[in-house]
Design a protein around this motif. Structure first.
Motif, PDB file in Angstrom:
ATOM      1  N   SER A  55       8.058  -9.802  -4.921  1.00  9.51           N
ATOM      2  CA  SER A  55       7.485  -8.709  -4.147  1.00  9.51           C
ATOM      3  C   SER A  55       6.040  -8.408  -4.537  1.00  9.51           C
ATOM      4  CB  SER A  55       8.326  -7.445  -4.333  1.00  9.51           C
ATOM      5  OG  SER A  55       8.162  -6.941  -5.655  1.00  9.51           O
ATOM      6  N   TYR A  56       5.367  -7.657  -3.656  1.00 10.43           N
ATOM      7  CA  TYR A  56       4.019  -7.188  -3.961  1.00 10.43           C
ATOM      8  C   TYR A  56       4.036  -6.255  -5.175  1.00 10.43           C
ATOM      9  CZ  TYR A  56       1.719  -9.063   0.213  1.00 10.43           C
ATOM     10  OH  TYR A  56       1.168  -9.902   1.155  1.00 10.43           O
ATOM     11  N   GLY A  57       5.117  -5.486  -5.317  1.00  7.90           N
ATOM     12  CA  GLY A  57       5.217  -4.597  -6.469  1.00  7.90           C
ATOM     13  C   GLY A  57       5.247  -5.357  -7.774  1.00  7.90           C
ATOM     14  N   VAL A  58       6.028  -6.418  -7.823  1.00  9.60           N
ATOM     15  CA  VAL A  58       6.099  -7.241  -9.033  1.00  9.60           C
ATOM     16  C   VAL A  58       4.783  -7.977  -9.246  1.00  9.60           C
ATOM     17  CG1 VAL A  58       7.279  -9.192 -10.138  1.00  9.60           C
ATOM     18  CG2 VAL A  58       8.603  -7.472  -8.891  1.00  9.60           C
ATOM     19  N   LEU A  59       4.165  -8.439  -8.173  1.00  8.43           N
ATOM     20  CA  LEU A  59       2.862  -9.097  -8.285  1.00  8.43           C
ATOM     21  C   LEU A  59       1.844  -8.145  -8.908  1.00  8.43           C
ATOM     22  CD1 LEU A  59       0.965 -11.492  -7.641  1.00  8.43           C
ATOM     23  CD2 LEU A  59       0.678 -10.544  -5.334  1.00  8.43           C
ATOM     24  N   ARG A  60       1.883  -6.888  -8.507  1.00  6.95           N
ATOM     25  CA  ARG A  60       0.948  -5.912  -9.065  1.00  6.95           C
ATOM     26  C   ARG A  60       1.249  -5.664 -10.550  1.00  6.95           C
ATOM     27  NH1 ARG A  60       0.451  -0.410 -10.048  1.00  6.95           N
ATOM     28  NH2 ARG A  60      -1.671   0.402  -9.694  1.00  6.95           N
ATOM     29  N   GLU A  61       2.508  -5.440 -10.887  1.00  8.24           N
ATOM     30  CA  GLU A  61       2.864  -5.143 -12.275  1.00  8.24           C
ATOM     31  C   GLU A  61       2.501  -6.306 -13.199  1.00  8.24           C
ATOM     32  OE1 GLU A  61       6.989  -4.295 -12.224  1.00  8.24           O
ATOM     33  OE2 GLU A  61       6.783  -2.446 -11.051  1.00  8.24           O
ATOM     34  N   ASP A  62       2.852  -7.524 -12.800  1.00  9.32           N
ATOM     35  CA  ASP A  62       2.584  -8.682 -13.657  1.00  9.32           C
ATOM     36  C   ASP A  62       1.082  -8.956 -13.764  1.00  9.32           C
ATOM     37  OD1 ASP A  62       5.291  -8.855 -13.918  1.00  9.32           O
ATOM     38  OD2 ASP A  62       5.473 -10.923 -13.223  1.00  9.32           O
ATOM     39  N   SER A  63       0.348  -8.758 -12.673  1.00  6.16           N
ATOM     40  CA  SER A  63      -1.096  -9.019 -12.734  1.00  6.16           C
ATOM     41  C   SER A  63      -1.806  -7.968 -13.577  1.00  6.16           C
ATOM     42  CB  SER A  63      -1.697  -9.068 -11.325  1.00  6.16           C
ATOM     43  OG  SER A  63      -1.559  -7.828 -10.663  1.00  6.16           O
ATOM     44  N   LEU A  64      -1.345  -6.716 -13.533  1.00  6.27           N
ATOM     45  CA  LEU A  64      -1.893  -5.685 -14.422  1.00  6.27           C
ATOM     46  C   LEU A  64      -1.666  -6.060 -15.878  1.00  6.27           C
ATOM     47  CD1 LEU A  64      -0.852  -2.390 -12.595  1.00  6.27           C
ATOM     48  CD2 LEU A  64      -3.196  -3.027 -13.213  1.00  6.27           C
ATOM     49  N   ALA A  65      -0.448  -6.516 -16.175  1.00 13.60           N
ATOM     50  CA  ALA A  65      -0.106  -6.876 -17.548  1.00 13.60           C
ATOM     51  C   ALA A  65      -0.909  -8.081 -18.027  1.00 13.60           C
ATOM     52  CB  ALA A  65       1.392  -7.167 -17.654  1.00 13.60           C
ATOM     53  N   LEU A  66      -1.040  -9.108 -17.171  1.00 11.15           N
ATOM     54  CA  LEU A  66      -1.803 -10.286 -17.565  1.00 11.15           C
ATOM     55  C   LEU A  66      -3.276  -9.928 -17.735  1.00 11.15           C
ATOM     56  CD1 LEU A  66      -1.962 -13.306 -18.152  1.00 11.15           C
ATOM     57  CD2 LEU A  66      -2.225 -13.708 -15.690  1.00 11.15           C
ATOM     58  N   ALA A  67      -3.817  -9.112 -16.831  1.00  9.11           N
ATOM     59  CA  ALA A  67      -5.211  -8.698 -16.952  1.00  9.11           C
ATOM     60  C   ALA A  67      -5.438  -7.957 -18.258  1.00  9.11           C
ATOM     61  CB  ALA A  67      -5.601  -7.822 -15.768  1.00  9.11           C
ATOM     62  N   ALA A  68      -4.511  -7.075 -18.629  1.00  6.66           N
ATOM     63  CA  ALA A  68      -4.639  -6.329 -19.884  1.00  6.66           C
ATOM     64  C   ALA A  68      -4.588  -7.269 -21.078  1.00  6.66           C
ATOM     65  CB  ALA A  68      -3.537  -5.279 -19.986  1.00  6.66           C
ATOM     66  N   GLY A  69      -3.685  -8.259 -21.009  1.00  4.12           N
ATOM     67  CA  GLY A  69      -3.589  -9.229 -22.100  1.00  4.12           C
ATOM     68  C   GLY A  69      -4.836 -10.056 -22.263  1.00  4.12           C
ATOM     69  N   LEU A  70      -5.428 -10.470 -21.144  1.00  2.50           N
ATOM     70  CA  LEU A  70      -6.667 -11.243 -21.199  1.00  2.50           C
ATOM     71  C   LEU A  70      -7.814 -10.374 -21.716  1.00  2.50           C
ATOM     72  CD1 LEU A  70      -6.461 -13.156 -17.781  1.00  2.50           C
ATOM     73  CD2 LEU A  70      -6.074 -14.119 -20.052  1.00  2.50           C
ATOM     74  N   LYS A  71      -7.883  -9.128 -21.247  1.00  2.00           N
ATOM     75  CA  LYS A  71      -8.970  -8.241 -21.660  1.00  2.00           C
ATOM     76  C   LYS A  71      -8.901  -7.935 -23.152  1.00  2.00           C
ATOM     77  CE  LYS A  71     -11.171  -3.804 -20.613  1.00  2.00           C
ATOM     78  NZ  LYS A  71     -11.148  -2.595 -19.746  1.00  2.00           N
ATOM     79  N   SER A  72      -7.695  -7.708 -23.662  1.00  2.00           N
ATOM     80  CA  SER A  72      -7.556  -7.387 -25.087  1.00  2.00           C
ATOM     81  C   SER A  72      -7.926  -8.563 -25.975  1.00  2.00           C
ATOM     82  CB  SER A  72      -6.110  -6.953 -25.383  1.00  2.00           C
ATOM     83  OG  SER A  72      -5.209  -8.041 -25.242  1.00  2.00           O
ATOM     84  N   ALA A 169       4.909  -9.572 -20.831  1.00  2.00           N
ATOM     85  CA  ALA A 169       5.920  -8.644 -21.353  1.00  2.00           C
ATOM     86  C   ALA A 169       5.301  -7.498 -22.147  1.00  2.00           C
ATOM     87  CB  ALA A 169       6.926  -9.399 -22.217  1.00  2.00           C
ATOM     88  N   GLU A 170       4.058  -7.642 -22.590  1.00  2.00           N
ATOM     89  CA  GLU A 170       3.396  -6.548 -23.302  1.00  2.00           C
ATOM     90  C   GLU A 170       3.186  -5.336 -22.401  1.00  2.00           C
ATOM     91  OE1 GLU A 170      -0.244  -8.054 -24.872  1.00  2.00           O
ATOM     92  OE2 GLU A 170       0.725  -9.445 -26.263  1.00  2.00           O
ATOM     93  N   ARG A 171       3.176  -5.575 -21.091  1.00  2.00           N
ATOM     94  CA  ARG A 171       3.078  -4.520 -20.089  1.00  2.00           C
ATOM     95  C   ARG A 171       1.886  -3.594 -20.293  1.00  2.00           C
ATOM     96  NH1 ARG A 171       4.701  -6.427 -15.703  1.00  2.00           N
ATOM     97  NH2 ARG A 171       6.778  -7.293 -15.793  1.00  2.00           N
ATOM     98  N   GLY A 172       0.758  -4.193 -20.638  1.00  2.00           N
ATOM     99  CA  GLY A 172      -0.459  -3.408 -20.708  1.00  2.00           C
ATOM    100  C   GLY A 172      -0.971  -3.117 -19.311  1.00  2.00           C
ATOM    101  N   ALA A 173      -2.008  -2.329 -19.221  1.00  3.03           N
ATOM    102  CA  ALA A 173      -2.573  -1.977 -17.923  1.00  3.03           C
ATOM    103  C   ALA A 173      -4.082  -1.818 -18.048  1.00  3.03           C
ATOM    104  CB  ALA A 173      -1.955  -0.691 -17.389  1.00  3.03           C
ATOM    105  N   VAL A 174      -4.778  -2.067 -16.960  1.00  6.44           N
ATOM    106  CA  VAL A 174      -6.235  -1.934 -16.925  1.00  6.44           C
ATOM    107  C   VAL A 174      -6.641  -1.283 -15.615  1.00  6.44           C
ATOM    108  CG1 VAL A 174      -6.685  -3.959 -18.384  1.00  6.44           C
ATOM    109  CG2 VAL A 174      -6.527  -4.220 -15.903  1.00  6.44           C
ATOM    110  N   GLU A 175      -7.845  -0.746 -15.584  1.00  8.02           N
ATOM    111  CA  GLU A 175      -8.423  -0.268 -14.344  1.00  8.02           C
ATOM    112  C   GLU A 175      -9.009  -1.470 -13.603  1.00  8.02           C
ATOM    113  OE1 GLU A 175      -8.568   2.771 -12.953  1.00  8.02           O
ATOM    114  OE2 GLU A 175      -7.326   3.602 -14.579  1.00  8.02           O
ATOM    115  N   THR A 176      -8.767  -1.533 -12.315  1.00 11.46           N
ATOM    116  CA  THR A 176      -9.342  -2.621 -11.532  1.00 11.46           C
ATOM    117  C   THR A 176     -10.852  -2.436 -11.430  1.00 11.46           C
ATOM    118  OG1 THR A 176      -7.306  -2.895 -10.259  1.00 11.46           O
ATOM    119  CG2 THR A 176      -9.329  -3.770  -9.285  1.00 11.46           C
TER     120      THR A 176
END
Length: 533
Positions: A55-72, A169-176
């Motif tokens: 789903s789009y919801g899962v796509l959003r959650e996973d992309s937020l988490a991956l973005a946070a992981g890359l940013k950190s 799985a770290e479930r971090g979040a970032v501002e777009t």
């Protein structure tokens, strides 16, 4: 009203509406996730398994988490992140995550060997690599690998790579990131068939620039029950911008099949099983599908689009009966794509012609001295800037960028002619046009003619130097299974072309080959064939 006049009316009334702020992550994910998080974004078909909806919801959650992981771990706006992934949910997540950060996605074909990958990693100055197990292995075979801050693998931590699953799985979040339409978002390397590959850098607006033409060629898009699919690698502008991103932008599920090789028989089965209604299928793939003796039935196709090479009349005619819909051809390049289109639904489709200049794009044909070519006269295709699909520049190559323009016109290097109704007939790249006894001969017509012969699977035509005629036409032919090459068959093929085209276009030489060399996007590598001489 339908036909060229209707298209011209669309062109006159069309106006671009490019917003001041634009981010691909919001456009292809977040706005749908906010409105309907359970709406299906991806349909993933893995070998031996049922189709899995995402789903789009899962796509959003996973992309937020991956973005946070890359940013950190140090990835920031403007950084280049190379994607070396097959079609799949993880590839979509990675694209959205990179866009969130305001970083630049650099998609690369999983089929690349270590040298090709090393060049793109080094040339782009990539900060990170997101890949799978085979990509990690390819990186490991690079003799002197470019330094990276991190490698993320979708198939677990190995050989120094971080585990994608653990990162998400770290479930971090970032501002777009608050990005504009001209901020760099994608860098797609040219195929390198005419020189070293160059990184064509695009702003986020490139997606917006594709949407009007996309909706014309897929008439009525989006419609209830639509499912979109392409066998094209998402690392290619065709797979990514001719289908995947526009479909997600308009809320239509994209079918993804992680595979390394196109299976023409399996393509029919897959489209029937998933209920595909909208497809982007390159010409080579269509020609291979035409060889399938007993294709699966039950197709629900509403529209098919093709690009990458000239479609050809044989494929154009075959699609109407075998697929149940005409194929709409489009033209563009990595640097500036989807600018010429055909649309059978709008009465703007002719066999042997690519199509008309798409609304919002100004395309012309010019002679070598800069004159606008007369009707039927062969010249170079040029595209006027500014244009939303126009690249920003070649990465770190200002001189090469400048060399591609004559004033406000982008010079494609591709040859075509335009008829009185404005239809473009693609001839070939300038490098591919054959000069023989004073005639300028495009390989596409000859290849299309050869494809009509019942013995031929694929054909590619080049010019062989000749002291008398400057060049003569030589055809490389891949035969269908069960057909044996022979001198008599070669002569038959030459006469087949001569009888149907002209005395100056037929191949004076025919060489049978086991396989025609193709790029990862399905284009014939004529340079490799010329080098065999």
């Amino acid at each position: 009203m339908a036909g060229p006049d209707a298209f011209e009316s669309l062109r006159r009334s069309f106006r671009w509406d490019i917003p001041n702020r634009f981010n691909i992550a919001e456009a292809i994910c977040d706005r749908w996730a906010a409105r309907d998080p359970d709406r299906v974004a991806l349909l993933v078909k893995r070998p031996g398994k049922s189709i899995e909806p995402k789903s789009y919801g899962v796509l959003r959650e996973d992309s937020l988490a991956l973005a946070a992981g890359l940013k950190s771990r140090g990835v920031a706006g403007g950084d280049r992140v190379v994607l070396l992934l097959p079609q799949g949910f993880e590839a979509a997540v990675a694209h959205v995550a990179i866009a969130r950060l305001g970083a630049v996605a650099v998609p690369c074909a999983l089929a690349f060997g270590p040298d090709a990958l090393a060049f793109r990693l080094a040339d782009s100055g990539a900060r990170a690599l997101v890949t799978c197990a085979s990509g990690v292995a390819t990186y490991g075979r690079i003799e002197t690998p470019p330094a990276l801050d991190l490698i993320v693998s979708t198939e677990g931590a190995e050989n120094g790579a971080l585990d994608y699953g653990a990162l998400v799985a770290e479930r971090g979040a970032v501002e777009t990131a608050d990005t504009g339409p001209d901020d760099p978002a994608l860098m797609i390397y040219t195929s390198g068939t005419t020189g070293a590959p160059k990184g064509a850098l695009h702003g986020g607006r490139v997606l917006l620039g594709h949407l009007p033409g996309f909706r014309l060629t897929h008439a009525g898009f989006p419609a209830e029950g639509d499912v979109a699919w392409t066998p094209a690698d998402w690392a290619w502008a065709g797979g990514l911008l001719n289908l995947m991103m526009p479909a997600l932008h308009d809320g239509v599920p994209v079918l993804a099949q992680p595979t390394s090789k196109f299976d023409p028989e399996g393509a029919f089965v897959l489209m029937a099983e998933a209920g595909v209604t909208r497809a982007f299928i390159p010409p080579t793939a269509l020609r291979l599908m035409a060889r399938v003796e007993r294709p699966a039935t039950g197709l629900r196709l509403r529209s098919v689009v093709s690009a990458g090479e000239r479609l050809g009349e044989a494929s154009w005619e075959w699609s109407r009966t075998a697929l149940g819909v005409p194929v709409n051809e489009v033209y563009g390049q990595t640097e500036c794509n989807y600018v010429i289109v055909s649309s059978a639904a709008h009465g703007a489709s002719r066999p042997g012609f690519t199509g008309l200049s798409s609304p919002g794009h100004e395309v012309g044909v010019f002679t070598g001295d800069g004159r606008c070519a007369a009707f039927g006269e062969i010249g170079e295709i040029r595209i006027r800037r500014p244009d939303p699909v126009m690249f920003l520049c070649y990465w770190r190559q200002p001189e090469a960028t400048a060399d591609k323009f004559e004033g406000e016109w982008f010079c494609t290097g591709d040859q075509a002619a335009v008829d009185a109704d404005g239809f473009f007939r693609f001839v070939g790249r300038e490098d591919d046009v054959i000069t023989s006894s004073g005639y300028r001969i495009g390989p596409a017509d000859i290849e299309d003619c050869l494809a009509r012969h019942p013995a031929v699977a694929l054909a590619a035509v080049v010019g062989r130097p000749d002291p008398l005629r400057t060049s003569v036409v030589k055809a490389f032919v891949q035969l269908k299974p069960g057909v044996d090459p022979s001198e008599a068959l070669g002569e038959e093929l030459s006469h087949f072309v001569r009888d149907r085209l002209s005395a100056h276009e037929y191949p004076r030489e025919v060489e049978f080959v086991d396989e025609i060399p193709l790029t990862t996007s399905g284009k014939v590598i004529r340079k490799a064939l010329r080098e065999r001489e």
